[in-house]
Design an enzyme around this catalytic site. Structure first.
Site, PDB file in Angstrom:
ATOM      1  N   LYS A  24      -1.885   4.909   6.835  1.00 55.74           N
ATOM      2  CA  LYS A  24      -2.878   3.695   6.763  1.00 55.74           C
ATOM      3  C   LYS A  24      -2.168   2.624   7.593  1.00 55.74           C
ATOM      4  O   LYS A  24      -0.938   2.418   7.741  1.00 55.74           O
ATOM      5  CB  LYS A  24      -2.793   3.201   5.369  1.00 55.74           C
ATOM      6  CG  LYS A  24      -1.337   3.278   4.769  1.00 55.74           C
ATOM      7  CD  LYS A  24      -1.635   2.980   3.224  1.00 55.74           C
ATOM      8  CE  LYS A  24      -0.451   3.105   2.458  1.00 55.74           C
ATOM      9  NZ  LYS A  24      -0.438   2.989   0.873  1.00 55.74           N
ATOM     10  N   GLU A  56     -10.658   6.010  10.121  1.00 53.60           N
ATOM     11  CA  GLU A  56     -11.678   5.694   9.004  1.00 53.60           C
ATOM     12  C   GLU A  56     -11.523   4.395   8.430  1.00 53.60           C
ATOM     13  O   GLU A  56     -10.142   3.984   8.351  1.00 53.60           O
ATOM     14  CB  GLU A  56     -11.405   6.919   7.832  1.00 53.60           C
ATOM     15  CG  GLU A  56     -11.725   8.173   8.355  1.00 53.60           C
ATOM     16  CD  GLU A  56     -11.281   9.056   7.290  1.00 53.60           C
ATOM     17  OE1 GLU A  56     -11.110   8.985   5.974  1.00 53.60           O
ATOM     18  OE2 GLU A  56     -11.227  10.395   7.660  1.00 53.60           O
ATOM     19  N   ARG A 105       2.748  12.836   0.012  1.00 55.34           N
ATOM     20  CA  ARG A 105       2.465  11.853   0.881  1.00 55.34           C
ATOM     21  C   ARG A 105       2.767  12.299   2.095  1.00 55.34           C
ATOM     22  O   ARG A 105       4.150  11.808   2.495  1.00 55.34           O
ATOM     23  CB  ARG A 105       3.105  10.643   0.170  1.00 55.34           C
ATOM     24  CG  ARG A 105       2.824   9.364   0.835  1.00 55.34           C
ATOM     25  CD  ARG A 105       3.800   8.114   0.343  1.00 55.34           C
ATOM     26  NE  ARG A 105       3.349   7.861  -1.077  1.00 55.34           N
ATOM     27  CZ  ARG A 105       2.045   6.826  -1.460  1.00 55.34           C
ATOM     28  NH1 ARG A 105       1.458   6.578  -0.607  1.00 55.34           N
ATOM     29  NH2 ARG A 105       2.161   6.772  -2.696  1.00 55.34           N
ATOM     30  N   PHE A 116     -14.403  10.202   1.666  1.00 53.29           N
ATOM     31  CA  PHE A 116     -13.936  10.414   2.912  1.00 53.29           C
ATOM     32  C   PHE A 116     -13.296  11.866   3.147  1.00 53.29           C
ATOM     33  O   PHE A 116     -12.773  12.270   4.091  1.00 53.29           O
ATOM     34  CB  PHE A 116     -12.678   9.405   3.086  1.00 53.29           C
ATOM     35  CG  PHE A 116     -11.612   9.280   1.916  1.00 53.29           C
ATOM     36  CD1 PHE A 116     -10.890  10.245   1.534  1.00 53.29           C
ATOM     37  CD2 PHE A 116     -11.680   8.279   1.204  1.00 53.29           C
ATOM     38  CE1 PHE A 116      -9.906  10.199   0.731  1.00 53.29           C
ATOM     39  CE2 PHE A 116     -10.822   7.989   0.108  1.00 53.29           C
ATOM     40  CZ  PHE A 116      -9.750   9.084   0.091  1.00 53.29           C
ATOM     41  N   ARG A 150      -7.016   8.428  -9.675  1.00 53.60           N
ATOM     42  CA  ARG A 150      -5.924   8.872  -8.876  1.00 53.60           C
ATOM     43  C   ARG A 150      -4.895   9.469  -9.923  1.00 53.60           C
ATOM     44  O   ARG A 150      -4.149  10.312  -9.483  1.00 53.60           O
ATOM     45  CB  ARG A 150      -5.281   7.967  -7.891  1.00 53.60           C
ATOM     46  CG  ARG A 150      -4.762   6.631  -8.395  1.00 53.60           C
ATOM     47  CD  ARG A 150      -4.218   5.845  -7.486  1.00 53.60           C
ATOM     48  NE  ARG A 150      -3.358   6.372  -6.576  1.00 53.60           N
ATOM     49  CZ  ARG A 150      -2.945   6.178  -5.247  1.00 53.60           C
ATOM     50  NH1 ARG A 150      -3.713   5.351  -4.752  1.00 53.60           N
ATOM     51  NH2 ARG A 150      -2.161   6.731  -4.725  1.00 53.60           N
ATOM     52  N   LYS A 169     -10.505   1.782   5.810  1.00 49.92           N
ATOM     53  CA  LYS A 169      -9.540   1.617   4.550  1.00 49.92           C
ATOM     54  C   LYS A 169     -10.153   0.886   3.582  1.00 49.92           C
ATOM     55  O   LYS A 169     -10.020  -0.432   3.776  1.00 49.92           O
ATOM     56  CB  LYS A 169      -8.349   1.182   5.149  1.00 49.92           C
ATOM     57  CG  LYS A 169      -7.360   1.053   3.736  1.00 49.92           C
ATOM     58  CD  LYS A 169      -6.908   2.430   3.295  1.00 49.92           C
ATOM     59  CE  LYS A 169      -5.760   2.268   1.974  1.00 49.92           C
ATOM     60  NZ  LYS A 169      -6.441   1.608   0.892  1.00 49.92           N
ATOM     61  N   GLU A 180     -13.583   6.626  -2.712  1.00 47.67           N
ATOM     62  CA  GLU A 180     -13.430   5.409  -3.504  1.00 47.67           C
ATOM     63  C   GLU A 180     -14.528   4.837  -3.891  1.00 47.67           C
ATOM     64  O   GLU A 180     -16.061   4.843  -3.722  1.00 47.67           O
ATOM     65  CB  GLU A 180     -12.940   4.113  -2.214  1.00 47.67           C
ATOM     66  CG  GLU A 180     -11.687   4.561  -1.620  1.00 47.67           C
ATOM     67  CD  GLU A 180     -10.464   3.904  -2.071  1.00 47.67           C
ATOM     68  OE1 GLU A 180     -10.460   3.033  -3.092  1.00 47.67           O
ATOM     69  OE2 GLU A 180      -9.282   4.497  -1.853  1.00 47.67           O
ATOM     70  N   ARG A 182      -9.497   4.539  -6.207  1.00 43.61           N
ATOM     71  CA  ARG A 182      -9.692   5.923  -5.587  1.00 43.61           C
ATOM     72  C   ARG A 182     -10.348   6.860  -6.796  1.00 43.61           C
ATOM     73  O   ARG A 182     -10.073   6.606  -8.235  1.00 43.61           O
ATOM     74  CB  ARG A 182      -8.215   6.454  -5.623  1.00 43.61           C
ATOM     75  CG  ARG A 182      -8.223   7.923  -5.121  1.00 43.61           C
ATOM     76  CD  ARG A 182      -8.231   7.741  -3.372  1.00 43.61           C
ATOM     77  NE  ARG A 182      -8.127   9.225  -2.813  1.00 43.61           N
ATOM     78  CZ  ARG A 182      -6.866   9.653  -2.519  1.00 43.61           C
ATOM     79  NH1 ARG A 182      -5.783   8.826  -2.319  1.00 43.61           N
ATOM     80  NH2 ARG A 182      -6.762  10.755  -1.826  1.00 43.61           N
TER      81      ARG A 182
END
Length: 510
Positions: free
Chosen positions: A381, A213, A375, A304, A235, A215, A264, A220
């Site tokens: 990323k 995807e 995470r 996303f 976020r 970035k 986003e 966010r």
């Protein structure tokens, strides 16, 4: 077992946590403190030991706290419930005379506190404890004291968006209570986060298809809609609905009853090319009432992920299923992506994303659930890494686990006419070994001090990785680093070989 709900117990645990670098020891100190406190007051202790008052807004600023000057009590007597009750009264004070009322309440609280408790309370009120006690450590301590699985404590905290609420459930209802925690539309949850891969090849296995995807370099957002109510959260779970009316309007127009979307908000130019990150944040950071202003600086949503749709919770479903649900929405609201197992196709898509002005790509496993607040390796990323050779101009003493080390580096680029131009600061990327070395070395270069800042001779070159640069009025060169982190010291270079301010300015986007 001592069960007195004592503020002194929390203060002692905070000091013990700050005094060790061992994660295991930190968790043990926190768990011992929670176990020794009356169960009814444990949620208060969890909040304080995580560095936050339980009240979101106290109406108290730095000047008010700094002005508190009352004699300290000789012995600890304050109970956590009493402290929390006083702070609740401070938060509730409003109208004429509220400032004096808050001051009187705080004076009374501090008069009953010992010197150590006063210092703790001041830092707590300013959310500046810096004790090395994070939400992750607190979750481990809560799991240990409540005898519940850590994974359930973490999941409840992420879904509820509140570690204290999860702790309360764990202490009161145990495992069954934690398992009963469910996603609720209009209540934000912690977002899933990504790790970093150095290259597309490192992120892209050859044996399974992945979602690749674009970035985006935006802000966010997590968007909730239930019937005619739409809320937008950052976020950090702050409600920014009133700042983004154009996004609210687009979500209100969707043919759905209930939905939670992850994505986003980004500022786009006339050709739909992304504008610099600062343009997004300038618009994102302020309320907009004017139709003219919304037209001049609109933000576009690009989603996303989807974690709830019309009564169906998708949190634990694989990404492939979530993308299928997401694709029922209009395509112009979605982040560009390609699902492929072909590295060549993924490479071509990555170049297209870069050519379109995006940061890079996200590579995601299709079989992965949405791990709220985690995470993990399911999302990676991949961004081109820019590095700069800069010179250390000064350094700040660290706090928390970095107490006693010189930590935060002041970084400068070389000016062609002589001297150096400061671009920003960073302490990211420094290992314990690097901290130890740079503390000794930089003290040898010391030329003076300003508070906790040690000024040094500009002789040390350090390689800094950045995600880019942005225009800034904060620094004299008119430019600042974005997400700077230390890659290593360049002992092979002297300051005359550092990058120039002109080369840094050249990195400014379009």
């Amino acid at each position: 077992m001592r069960t007195e709900p004592s503020l002194a117990t929390v203060v002692a645990a905070s000091a013990a946590v700050a005094g060790t670098r061992s994660r295991r020891a930190k968790v043990a100190f926190l768990a011992d403190a929670l176990a020794s406190i009356d169960p009814a007051d444990r949620p208060i202790a969890v909040s304080y030991l995580a560095g936050e008052p339980r009240q979101d807004r106290l109406g108290v600023g730095w000047a008010t706290v700094a002005a508190i000057e009352v004699a300290a009590a000789g012995e600890p007597t304050l109970r956590l419930g009493a402290v929390d009750g006083t702070l609740a009264s401070v938060a509730a004070a409003s109208g004429p005379g509220s400032t004096a009322r808050r001051r009187d309440l705080l004076d009374g609280l501090f008069a009953a506190a010992t010197a150590d408790e006063q210092e703790f309370l001041k830092r707590l009120l300013m959310r500046d404890l810096r004790q090395g006690s994070t939400a992750g450590l607190m979750a481990e301590a809560v799991a240990a004291v409540s005898a519940t699985p850590l994974a359930l404590v973490r999941r409840a905290a992420m879904i509820s968006g509140d570690l204290v609420e999860a702790a309360s459930i764990a202490f009161e209802a145990g495992r069954a209570g934690l398992e009963a925690v469910r996603l609720r539309v209009l209540r934000p949850i912690q977002p899933m986060l990504a790790q970093t891969a150095d290259t597309l090849e490192a992120a892209f296995p050859s044996d399974q298809p992945m979602s690749v995807e674009a970035k985006l370099d935006g802000a966010r957002i997590q968007v909730h809609r239930h019937g005619g109510h739409t809320r937008i959260f950052t976020r950090n779970l702050n409600d920014v609905t009133d700042r983004l009316p154009e996004i609210v309007a687009q979500v209100d127009a969707l043919a759905v009853e209930a939905v939670i979307l992850d994505g986003e908000a980004i500022a786009l130019g006339p050709t739909a090319r992304p504008l610099p990150f600062q343009a997004t944040m300038s618009r994102f950071g302020s309320s907009v009432d004017s139709e003219t202003e919304r037209t001049r600086r609109p933000l576009a949503p690009r989603f996303f992920d989807i974690i709830h749709l019309d009564g169906e919770e998708l949190l634990d479903r694989p990404l492939g299923d979530r993308l299928a649900a997401l694709d029922t929405l209009p395509g112009d609201l979605l982040v560009d992506r390609v699902v492929t197992s072909d590295l060549a196709e993924a490479t071509a898509f990555t170049q297209q994303a870069l050519d379109a002005g995006h940061e890079g790509v996200m590579v995601k496993r299709l079989d992965a659930a949405y791990e709220a607040g985690m995470r993990g390796g399911a999302w990676l990323k991949v961004k081109p890494v820019r590095t700069l050779d800069l010179v250390v101009l000064a350094v700040e003493w660290g706090s928390g686990r970095r107490q006693g080390w010189l930590s935060n580096l002041h970084l400068g680029a070389r000016h062609p006419d002589g001297g150096f131009v400061m671009l920003g600061k960073t302490f990211k990327g420094l290992t314990d070994a690097m901290l130890t070395w740079q503390t000794e070395h930089l003290l040898g270069l010391e030329t003076g001090r300003r508070g906790n800042v040690v000024e040094v001779r500009p002789e040390l070159v350090v390689e800094i990785a950045v995600d880019g640069v942005q225009a800034s009025t904060r620094y004299p060169g008119g430019v600042a680093l974005r997400f700077a982190r230390v890659k290593g010291y360049r002992h092979d270079k002297d300051p005359a070989e550092a990058d120039t301010i002109d080369s840094v300015i050249a990195l400014l986007p379009g």
